[in-house]
Design a protein around this motif. Sequence first.
Motif, PDB file in Angstrom:
ATOM      1  N   HIS A 202       0.827  -1.211   0.000  1.00 40.50           N
ATOM      2  CA  HIS A 202       0.000   0.000   0.000  1.00 40.50           C
ATOM      3  C   HIS A 202       0.862   1.261   0.000  1.00 40.50           C
ATOM      4  O   HIS A 202       0.612   2.189  -0.765  1.00 40.50           O
ATOM      5  CB  HIS A 202      -0.949   0.002   1.193  1.00 40.50           C
ATOM      6  N   GLU A 203       1.874   1.313   0.857  1.00 46.58           N
ATOM      7  CA  GLU A 203       2.737   2.495   0.926  1.00 46.58           C
ATOM      8  C   GLU A 203       3.426   2.748  -0.416  1.00 46.58           C
ATOM      9  O   GLU A 203       3.509   3.887  -0.875  1.00 46.58           O
ATOM     10  CB  GLU A 203       3.796   2.322   2.016  1.00 46.58           C
ATOM     11  N   ALA A 204       3.899   1.685  -1.039  1.00 47.46           N
ATOM     12  CA  ALA A 204       4.583   1.849  -2.322  1.00 47.46           C
ATOM     13  C   ALA A 204       3.638   2.397  -3.390  1.00 47.46           C
ATOM     14  O   ALA A 204       4.025   3.250  -4.196  1.00 47.46           O
ATOM     15  CB  ALA A 204       5.176   0.521  -2.772  1.00 47.46           C
ATOM     16  N   MET A 205       2.411   1.945  -3.381  1.00 51.63           N
ATOM     17  CA  MET A 205       1.451   2.413  -4.387  1.00 51.63           C
ATOM     18  C   MET A 205       0.992   3.841  -4.107  1.00 51.63           C
ATOM     19  O   MET A 205       0.846   4.639  -5.021  1.00 51.63           O
ATOM     20  CB  MET A 205       0.241   1.475  -4.434  1.00 51.63           C
ATOM     21  N   GLU A 206       0.760   4.161  -2.861  1.00 52.88           N
ATOM     22  CA  GLU A 206       0.198   5.463  -2.507  1.00 52.88           C
ATOM     23  C   GLU A 206       1.251   6.556  -2.381  1.00 52.88           C
ATOM     24  O   GLU A 206       1.112   7.632  -2.934  1.00 52.88           O
ATOM     25  CB  GLU A 206      -0.580   5.335  -1.184  1.00 52.88           C
ATOM     26  N   GLN A 207       2.313   6.279  -1.631  1.00 53.69           N
ATOM     27  CA  GLN A 207       3.318   7.306  -1.331  1.00 53.69           C
ATOM     28  C   GLN A 207       4.544   7.252  -2.231  1.00 53.69           C
ATOM     29  O   GLN A 207       5.393   8.132  -2.164  1.00 53.69           O
ATOM     30  CB  GLN A 207       3.776   7.177   0.125  1.00 53.69           C
ATOM     31  N   GLN A 208       4.664   6.179  -3.005  1.00 53.53           N
ATOM     32  CA  GLN A 208       5.841   5.980  -3.868  1.00 53.53           C
ATOM     33  C   GLN A 208       7.118   5.820  -3.049  1.00 53.53           C
ATOM     34  O   GLN A 208       8.187   6.225  -3.472  1.00 53.53           O
ATOM     35  CB  GLN A 208       6.002   7.141  -4.864  1.00 53.53           C
ATOM     36  N   THR A 209       6.984   5.251  -1.850  1.00 54.75           N
ATOM     37  CA  THR A 209       8.139   4.998  -0.992  1.00 54.75           C
ATOM     38  C   THR A 209       8.043   3.589  -0.417  1.00 54.75           C
ATOM     39  O   THR A 209       6.966   2.995  -0.391  1.00 54.75           O
ATOM     40  CB  THR A 209       8.210   5.983   0.188  1.00 54.75           C
ATOM     41  N   ILE A 210       9.169   3.085   0.043  1.00 54.41           N
ATOM     42  CA  ILE A 210       9.206   1.793   0.734  1.00 54.41           C
ATOM     43  C   ILE A 210       9.994   2.015   2.023  1.00 54.41           C
ATOM     44  O   ILE A 210      11.129   2.487   1.986  1.00 54.41           O
ATOM     45  CB  ILE A 210       9.860   0.697  -0.126  1.00 54.41           C
ATOM     46  N   SER A 211       9.371   1.693   3.156  1.00 52.41           N
ATOM     47  CA  SER A 211      10.031   1.849   4.463  1.00 52.41           C
ATOM     48  C   SER A 211      10.506   0.503   4.966  1.00 52.41           C
ATOM     49  O   SER A 211       9.785  -0.487   4.871  1.00 52.41           O
ATOM     50  CB  SER A 211       9.064   2.456   5.484  1.00 52.41           C
ATOM     51  N   ILE A 212      11.706   0.494   5.507  1.00 57.55           N
ATOM     52  CA  ILE A 212      12.251  -0.718   6.130  1.00 57.55           C
ATOM     53  C   ILE A 212      12.493  -0.373   7.585  1.00 57.55           C
ATOM     54  O   ILE A 212      13.221   0.563   7.908  1.00 57.55           O
ATOM     55  CB  ILE A 212      13.566  -1.131   5.443  1.00 57.55           C
ATOM     56  N   THR A 213      11.867  -1.139   8.482  1.00 56.42           N
ATOM     57  CA  THR A 213      11.881  -0.748   9.888  1.00 56.42           C
ATOM     58  C   THR A 213      12.717  -1.633  10.793  1.00 56.42           C
ATOM     59  O   THR A 213      12.778  -1.404  11.983  1.00 56.42           O
ATOM     60  CB  THR A 213      10.435  -0.753  10.435  1.00 56.42           C
ATOM     61  N   LYS A 214      13.355  -2.673  10.254  1.00 53.45           N
ATOM     62  CA  LYS A 214      14.129  -3.518  11.159  1.00 53.45           C
ATOM     63  C   LYS A 214      15.379  -4.045  10.467  1.00 53.45           C
ATOM     64  O   LYS A 214      15.441  -4.146   9.250  1.00 53.45           O
ATOM     65  CB  LYS A 214      13.290  -4.675  11.668  1.00 53.45           C
ATOM     66  N   ALA A 215      16.350  -4.402  11.292  1.00 52.10           N
ATOM     67  CA  ALA A 215      17.564  -5.037  10.797  1.00 52.10           C
ATOM     68  C   ALA A 215      18.136  -5.906  11.904  1.00 52.10           C
ATOM     69  O   ALA A 215      18.249  -5.481  13.034  1.00 52.10           O
ATOM     70  CB  ALA A 215      18.592  -3.981  10.403  1.00 52.10           C
TER      71      ALA A 215
END
Length: 184
Positions: free
Chosen positions: A170-183
């Motif tokens: 959803h974020e990629a489609m709506e905001q054109q971004t991809i968030s990564i929250t863990k490593a």
Amino acid sequence: QPLEVRTGVHNVRDSPDQTDIASEFTQEERDEINRMKDLPNLYQSMVNSIAPSVYGHQWVKRGVLLMLLGGVHKKTPEGIKLRGDINTCIVGDPSTAKSQFLKYVHGFLPRAVYTSGKASSAAGLTASVGKDQETGEFCVEAGALMLADNGICCIDEFDKMDSADQVAIHEAMEQQTISITKAG
């Protein structure tokens, strides 16, 4: 008054110097474009050129064509960017050429990625973080959406995906971004 003056919204892709765009084409390509613009049924010809092996489905072909052409990215006076990309969802009964449209787009577009929702996870669609075998450092491994940046990501069998995996895109489609929250 021009639309930009009335609304205050400006096309992000507007270039004051249109010769930059024209210089990317050869003279032969420019001549072909000039010939095409005078064709009486140009839009219908372009629609018919989408997945020509599929009979009918004119509305679906129109939607795919408009998705390929894209919309206009805009910026409001407040600095808010409005996406111009068109997301398309093809829904229908079994055996109605939905997968053929996806495979057609994937087959001719250089920045297209094809994946099946049945075998895709949220990390496989967006991105994951892993340790590099050689250096031991963390690195981002691109998923299908990242690989299709500025292109088309064709996801077949979307209904077979887990709902948590569907939400991840959803974020990629709506905001054109991809968030990564863990490593780790």
